[in-house]
Design a protein around this motif. Structure first.
Motif, mmCIF file in Angstrom:
data_model
loop_
_atom_site.group_PDB
_atom_site.id
_atom_site.type_symbol
_atom_site.label_atom_id
_atom_site.label_comp_id
_atom_site.label_asym_id
_atom_site.label_seq_id
_atom_site.Cartn_x
_atom_site.Cartn_y
_atom_site.Cartn_z
ATOM 1 N N PRO A 177 0.821 -1.225 0.000
ATOM 2 C CA PRO A 177 0.000 0.000 0.000
ATOM 3 C C PRO A 177 0.850 1.268 0.000
ATOM 4 O O PRO A 177 0.530 2.238 -0.704
ATOM 5 C CB PRO A 177 -0.821 -0.135 1.289
ATOM 6 N N ALA A 178 1.927 1.262 0.781
ATOM 7 C CA ALA A 178 2.793 2.450 0.837
ATOM 8 C C ALA A 178 3.497 2.669 -0.500
ATOM 9 O O ALA A 178 3.651 3.808 -0.953
ATOM 10 C CB ALA A 178 3.814 2.293 1.959
ATOM 11 N N SER A 179 3.917 1.588 -1.152
ATOM 12 C CA SER A 179 4.574 1.724 -2.459
ATOM 13 C C SER A 179 3.598 2.244 -3.506
ATOM 14 O O SER A 179 3.958 3.068 -4.362
ATOM 15 C CB SER A 179 5.137 0.362 -2.896
ATOM 16 N N PRO B 1 -4.247 -14.359 1.352
ATOM 17 C CA PRO B 1 -3.678 -14.149 0.019
ATOM 18 C C PRO B 1 -4.554 -13.266 -0.866
ATOM 19 O O PRO B 1 -4.033 -12.552 -1.735
ATOM 20 C CB PRO B 1 -3.605 -15.579 -0.546
ATOM 21 N N SER B 2 -5.884 -13.295 -0.668
ATOM 22 C CA SER B 2 -6.770 -12.452 -1.476
ATOM 23 C C SER B 2 -6.496 -10.972 -1.223
ATOM 24 O O SER B 2 -6.497 -10.149 -2.156
ATOM 25 C CB SER B 2 -8.232 -12.763 -1.160
ATOM 26 N N GLN C 278 -3.960 -5.923 -3.254
ATOM 27 C CA GLN C 278 -2.941 -4.875 -3.091
ATOM 28 C C GLN C 278 -1.951 -4.904 -4.250
ATOM 29 O O GLN C 278 -1.551 -3.846 -4.768
ATOM 30 C CB GLN C 278 -2.205 -5.072 -1.763
ATOM 31 N N PHE C 279 -1.557 -6.097 -4.659
ATOM 32 C CA PHE C 279 -0.600 -6.228 -5.767
ATOM 33 C C PHE C 279 -1.197 -5.732 -7.090
ATOM 34 O O PHE C 279 -0.556 -4.976 -7.833
ATOM 35 C CB PHE C 279 -0.173 -7.694 -5.904
ATOM 36 N N VAL D 206 -0.006 -2.622 -9.542
ATOM 37 C CA VAL D 206 0.280 -2.761 -10.973
ATOM 38 C C VAL D 206 -0.590 -1.796 -11.786
ATOM 39 O O VAL D 206 -0.108 -1.138 -12.728
ATOM 40 C CB VAL D 206 0.037 -4.214 -11.433
ATOM 41 N N ALA D 207 -1.874 -1.675 -11.427
ATOM 42 C CA ALA D 207 -2.781 -0.785 -12.153
ATOM 43 C C ALA D 207 -2.327 0.668 -12.041
ATOM 44 O O ALA D 207 -2.329 1.411 -13.034
ATOM 45 C CB ALA D 207 -4.203 -0.946 -11.603
#
Length: 289
Positions: free
Chosen positions: A223-225, A265-266, A271-272, A276-277
């Motif tokens: 989230p911070a990234s 994992p969901s 978050q991942f 990427v978006a």
């Protein structure tokens, strides 16, 4: 509570809006949503400083060392949560002390301690009867298994962290951007570093049950990234990080229900994908400009 026995990789089953409404009245779902919001805010807030201070590997090491605390709690027949908190706290302070008092690089110290702690944890868990069947729960967590005690502990860590960081925000920003200047200006750099490590270790400890040993670092870093891609102004970056952390946690629970995935994992998957978006969005905008 027995972490190993009670915590399972639970899945929801949402096929219609009626299923969703029925699930929302369940106490376990309500606790999971509240926990997701609290952990999302906590992860976003601390993660902002973690990414800027390049402490990502530190929280990763603390997360893996938490396995030792869980295993000790089960072996000694003590609530693993109460073993996990002091263990991660002491571990985090000792690691920072090693980094300060040796000529080794921080990545070397963390690799050494992480490997040693992980080895001890695996040996201890091998002594627990039936541990293999529940290892997935420890590694990947289950936010649906958190109880009222977990929520209270998370809220206390969040309140303590908020009071400390917000009341010393100017010093924290200077310490983050330039520790040498902060030292010259009389800011107690070492004291603030150790207090932050204590908060970070406690945050990792309270999040282990929800997202697991292997994924706990993600809720601090991703989230911070993502927020860092969206703003270079520190205050906005901090606020966006908190918002991304809490919203992605709730979205992860919904994804878990709709697609029948494991909840921990969901959350990390959402978050991942969000990271990427946002990355693609900004890249396309830069090309169009």
């Amino acid at each position: 509570m027995n972490f190993f026995n009670d915590c399972q990789i639970a899945r929801l089953a949402i096929a219609s809006s009626n299923d969703l409404l029925e699930l929302l009245v369940l106490p376990s779902i309500q606790r999971a949503i509240v926990g997701a919001v609290l952990m999302g805010i906590l992860g976003g807030m601390l993660g902002s400083f973690v990414t800027l201070r390049q402490l990502s590997f530190f929280s990763h090491a603390v997360g893996h060392a938490a396995l030792v605390g869980v295993a000790l709690g089960v072996l000694l027949q003590i609530n693993p949560t109460w073993m996990l908190l002091p263990f991660t706290l002491v571990f985090g302070v000792i690691v920072l002390y090693f980094i300060d008092k040796t000529d080794l690089g921080s990545d070397s110290v963390l690799s050494i301690v992480l490997s040693g702690a992980l080895a001890i944890g695996l040996i201890l868990t091998s002594l627990i009867k039936g541990y293999r069947g529940n290892l997935m729960a420890v590694l990947f967590g289950d936010i649906l298994a958190i109880d009222t005690t977990d929520l209270i502990l998370t809220l206390l860590v969040l309140m303590g962290g908020s009071i400390f960081l917000l009341s010393t925000m100017r010093q924290q920003i200077l310490l983050t951007l330039n520790p040498d200047v902060a030292q010259v200006q009389g800011i107690p750099v070492q004291l603030y570093r150790y207090i932050f490590v204590v908060l970070l270790s406690l945050a990792v400890a309270v999040a282990i049950k929800a997202v697991g040993v292997l994924l706990v670092n993600a809720f601090l870093v991703i989230p911070a990234s993502t927020a860092k891609l969206m703003s270079h102004h520190f205050s906005r970056f901090l606020v966006i990080s908190v918002i991304v952390g809490s919203i992605s946690s709730i979205a992860g629970i919904i994804v878990s229900g709709v697609f029948n995935f494991a909840s921990g994992p969901s959350i990390v998957l959402v978050q991942f994908l969000l990271f990427v978006a946002v990355f693609i969005w900004f890249k396309l905008n830069l090309k169009a400009a």
